[in-house]
Design a protein around this motif. Structure first.
Motif, PDB file in Angstrom:
ATOM      1  N   GLU A 229      36.520  43.177  28.640  1.00  0.00           N
ATOM      2  CA  GLU A 229      37.190  44.377  29.129  1.00  0.00           C
ATOM      3  C   GLU A 229      37.590  44.232  30.592  1.00  0.00           C
ATOM      4  O   GLU A 229      38.046  45.185  31.216  1.00  0.00           O
ATOM      5  N   VAL A 230      37.378  43.045  31.159  1.00  0.00           N
ATOM      6  CA  VAL A 230      37.710  42.745  32.555  1.00  0.00           C
ATOM      7  C   VAL A 230      38.546  41.479  32.584  1.00  0.00           C
ATOM      8  O   VAL A 230      38.238  40.508  31.896  1.00  0.00           O
ATOM      9  N   ASP A 231      39.625  41.505  33.384  1.00  0.00           N
ATOM     10  CA  ASP A 231      40.474  40.321  33.536  1.00  0.00           C
ATOM     11  C   ASP A 231      40.092  39.505  34.767  1.00  0.00           C
ATOM     12  O   ASP A 231      40.080  38.281  34.726  1.00  0.00           O
ATOM     13  N   VAL A 232      39.811  40.200  35.861  1.00  0.00           N
ATOM     14  CA  VAL A 232      39.447  39.528  37.105  1.00  0.00           C
ATOM     15  C   VAL A 232      38.157  40.162  37.627  1.00  0.00           C
ATOM     16  O   VAL A 232      38.080  41.385  37.807  1.00  0.00           O
ATOM     17  N   LEU A 233      37.153  39.338  37.857  1.00  0.00           N
ATOM     18  CA  LEU A 233      35.870  39.796  38.370  1.00  0.00           C
ATOM     19  C   LEU A 233      35.738  39.356  39.820  1.00  0.00           C
ATOM     20  O   LEU A 233      35.853  38.168  40.129  1.00  0.00           O
ATOM     21  N   VAL A 234      35.513  40.323  40.712  1.00  0.00           N
ATOM     22  CA  VAL A 234      35.340  40.055  42.140  1.00  0.00           C
ATOM     23  C   VAL A 234      33.886  40.340  42.494  1.00  0.00           C
ATOM     24  O   VAL A 234      33.324  41.354  42.062  1.00  0.00           O
ATOM     25  N   GLY A 235      33.263  39.455  43.269  1.00  0.00           N
ATOM     26  CA  GLY A 235      31.877  39.721  43.615  1.00  0.00           C
ATOM     27  C   GLY A 235      31.310  38.778  44.642  1.00  0.00           C
ATOM     28  O   GLY A 235      31.991  37.866  45.135  1.00  0.00           O
ATOM     29  N   THR A 236      30.044  39.014  44.964  1.00  0.00           N
ATOM     30  CA  THR A 236      29.312  38.201  45.925  1.00  0.00           C
ATOM     31  C   THR A 236      28.488  37.166  45.160  1.00  0.00           C
ATOM     32  O   THR A 236      28.672  36.957  43.969  1.00  0.00           O
ATOM     33  N   GLN A 237      27.526  36.559  45.849  1.00  0.00           N
ATOM     34  CA  GLN A 237      26.760  35.483  45.227  1.00  0.00           C
ATOM     35  C   GLN A 237      25.916  35.951  44.045  1.00  0.00           C
ATOM     36  O   GLN A 237      25.463  35.146  43.247  1.00  0.00           O
TER      37      GLN A 237
END
Length: 745
Positions: A537-545
């Motif tokens: 359900e997500v195309d691009v995942l942005v995040g930290t470590q």
């Protein structure tokens, strides 16, 4: 009849009460018993450490009596007490501080009656479920690793590429231990709480035939009641499998036979407050103690294995002396009931890697990814983007943006990694130069756009964003730099015209999700967000470590690191090791599904593409990187070839903090403490972040080529540090602490 007991209680780290206290009792209590005792005007929990022949120098009229014992609980084992004793001695903390911190907090509050009710609760019935532990086919490398581990005796390091099936090796090793001994227990440690639920679910599924109650979690994210329940199950031997974070190394496990440390390189295994212990190193030491106890053949057998004096222990990483094949270490580990330790990582710590080089640890290698029954997986191709040749000030290089758009068009997922949360690290006025400095810390407050706040990530001080510059009134104040919140917004703008393929579950614009400490504060939000990623359900995942390690994302085919250059030239000698490990772990999130393995990529945006670290990263060549780093460290006398401790001091005035450290070092030199000739204390300096919450912080580095000499020096220095603090010039000192084997200098 009157009995005299030596009992440890929780005492402040640097109080005059550092060791056990003497109490009288009307009945004999074995060592390890939990008791209620008076301390000042309070009633506290204590642990009986030993029985004494008499009251010693304490006049009987001044003695105090034990108020009661926690009936129904078996005494803590001699092995557990030796582990706690070694931790307190090696890491320079009080015995009571370590011992009581290792127990669940709720245990200190329950009365004997309340505890009895807890212990009477019925156990869950064992389900009639078939044993499925051997139903999954193993790869040739997995079979070889398991066979070598079973045939070995030393601590083992499983050096396996991301996606090579290390978890399956852990499962098989645990299954064999549990099958061979009906009372055996296994401890599996992970570095972070957010990795525990998925691992627990996998172990519960695999060991369903044991019953769900026999697989428990133990970490600080549990409620006090949950933590006590898990601890009691482990202490009673009812829980066969215990999964937890670093604190689980102190769990009371009377029949421990295997310790698994997953992602052993992770710095989260090093405690940063209170007793600054390394759970990974203690896992190796505890396995040795457990093996010595089983060899002695009784519950108090660890007494036959004396606690190493100072730093003469044979198990902690970094010692260059290797155990000879077939020597006493082998005889202990191969005895019936011996406890083994299995460390696992795709990017091992250099201390553990060096231990395999000199032969103290056994190295098990799995270099190939698991893809399917008939095929072999492949690691993602690493592509370096030279930002010197990209448009000025661009955040996402055009080639990378095009690659992300292609993945979206094919219905695949991408992961964008930036290890900085918030919208922007600084809010600034370009007219007068004002910046969003924290008034209480020597750091900037981070701009969080979602709630329009300026938040200090060190002391927590938060304010609403001002409507105009507080210094000059200019209304045009702007964010400087990018965090994950701003990166999420920027990527949404760049991909506004990109649509998903018609075959996707939903139609329309690109779906972007962000996972960091800000979006996962509420209970259950992390699990919900991860479920969305797994459900595509997500195309691009942005995040930290926190999303760059340990997660098994099956449909991510592209991983991008946005700004990793800061660690290349850090003053901390461990920074390159941490960066290489983090990038390798992040790359490991891509191409884990067999259908996408060949096309998976890891993109790294850098202004220094010729750096040797990136050359090794492109080849996924950890051994080459490790060899280069170890050569440099040996030349400089740094870990694992040298040993160090940091003494930190905090005061309202920086001069007081530094003056205290320098005065204590001068006193040590004047008295020529044991080991001083092999120890080098450097002048005190301000810490990197000098002020936090209006407290000035300073540190002094102490180095030695000998761990034993350093330990002798630190142990003898403790009384001098206490005496120095009592001097008039330093009575305003807030606190001081010793950090042995520090991770950040």
């Amino acid at each position: 009849m009157r009995y005299w007991l030596s009992i440890v209680v929780a005492t402040p780290a640097h109080s005059s009460v550092a060791g056990p206290l003497t109490y009288r009792s009307e009945w004999p209590l074995p060592p390890g018993s939990l008791v209620r005792v008076p301390l000042g005007k309070r009633e506290v929990l204590g642990v009986v450490w030993e029985m004494l022949p008499d009251s010693g120098d304490l006049p009987e009229s001044q003695s105090r009596a034990v108020l009661g014992a926690l009936d129904g609980l078996a005494p803590l084992s001699a092995t557990w007490r030796r582990l706690v004793g070694f931790t307190a001695s090696y890491y320079q903390r009080s015995l009571g501080e370590v011992a009581l911190a290792a127990l669940p907090p709720q245990l200190r509050e329950l009365s004997t009656v309340q505890l009895a009710r807890r212990l009477k609760r019925p156990l869950a019935a064992v389900p009639d479920t078939p044993d499925t532990t051997d139903l999954i086919a193993l790869s040739a490398e997995q079979e070889r690793a398991i066979a070598e581990f079973d045939a070995g005796a030393r601590p083992a390091l499983l050096f396996g590429a991301t996606g090579s099936g290390k978890t399956e090796v852990y499962l098989r090793a645990a299954a064999k231990v549990l099958a061979n001994d009906a009372s055996a227990q296994v401890l599996v440690m992970v570095p972070e709480i957010n990795l525990t639920p998925q691992l627990q679910a996998r172990f519960e599924e695999r060991f369903a035939h044991l019953g769900k109650a026999q697989v428990v979690a133990l970490h600080s994210g549990l409620t006090p009641a949950q933590r006590l329940k898990s601890w009691l199950a482990a202490h009673a031997g009812q829980a066969r499998l215990v999964l937890g974070t670093r604190m689980a190394i102190f769990a009371s496990l009377p029949n421990l036979r295997l310790i698994v440390v997953d992602e052993e390189h992770d710095p989260s295994y090093k405690q940063q407050e209170g007793a600054r212990y390394s759970a990974r190193d203690l896992a190796v030491y505890r396995a040795m103690l457990e093996s010595a106890r089983s060899q002695a053949g009784d519950s108090e057998g660890a007494e036959a294995f004396p606690l190493p004096a100072g730093a003469a222990e044979p198990a902690l990483p970094g010692r260059r002396r290797s155990a000879p094949p077939g020597g006493s270490a082998v005889r202990e580990a191969t005895s019936v009931g011996a406890c083994r330790v299995l460390l696992g990582s795709a990017t091992p710590s250099l201390e553990s890697w060096q231990a395999t080089v000199v032969g103290r640890y056994q190295r098990l290698t799995m270099s190939e990814r698991i893809a399917g029954a008939e095929q072999q997986g492949s690691l993602p191709a690493v592509r370096l983007v030279d930002m010197n040749h990209q448009p000025k000030h661009c955040t996402i290089a055009p080639p990378l943006l095009a690659a992300i758009a292609q993945r979206i068009a094919r219905g695949e997922q991408s992961l964008i990694f930036l290890n900085r949360r918030g919208y922007a690290p600084v809010l600034a006025c370009h007219d007068c130069g004002w910046k969003s400095e924290c008034p209480h810390c020597s750091a900037f407050r981070v701009f969080h756009k979602i709630d329009r706040t300026l938040r200090c990530h060190h002391c927590g001080f938060t304010e609403r964003v001002p409507r105009a510059c507080p210094a000059c009134g200019n209304i045009d104040i702007a964010p400087v730099g990018k965090g994950t919140e701003r990166l999420e917004e920027h990527i949404a703008e760049l991909l506004a015209g990109v649509t998903r393929p018609d075959g996707s579950p939903l139609h329309g614009s690109v779906r972007i999700a962000r996972i960091d400490a800000d979006t996962t504060r509420l209970k259950g939000t992390l699990e919900s967000q991860l479920a969305s990623v797994h459900a595509r359900e997500v195309d691009v995942l942005v995040g930290t470590q926190m999303i760059a390690k340990g997660h098994d994302f099956r449909h991510i085919t592209l991983v991008a690191a946005i700004n990793p250059d800061g660690a290349l030239f850090s003053s901390d000698f461990r920074a390159p090791e941490r960066l290489f490990g983090l990038l390798m772990q992040a790359a490991g999130r891509a191409g884990r599904d067999a259908d996408h393995g060949e096309a998976s990529e890891m993109w790294v945006q850098t202004f220094h593409p010729q750096h040797p670290l990136f050359a090794a990263l492109k080849k996924h060549d950890y051994p080459a990187f490790a060899a280069q780093e170890l050569q440099e460290r040996e030349t400089a006398g740094m870990s694992p070839f040298g040993f160090s401790a940091l003494v930190r001091a905090e005061a309202r005035d920086q001069a007081v903090a530094q003056g205290f450290l320098n005065a204590a070092a001068a006193a040590a030199q004047a008295q020529q403490l044991p080991g001083h000739d092999a120890v080098t204390p450097y002048p005190a300096v301000p810490m990197t972040i000098q002020r936090v919450a209006n407290i000035e912080r300073a540190q002094m580095l102490v180095e030695s080529p000998s761990r034993a000499a350093l330990q002798r020096f630190l142990a003898a220095w403790q009384p001098l540090l206490h005496q120095t603090r009592q001097q008039g010039d330093f009575k305003s000192l807030v606190r001081w602490a010793i950090d042995v084997d520090p991770l950040a200098i």
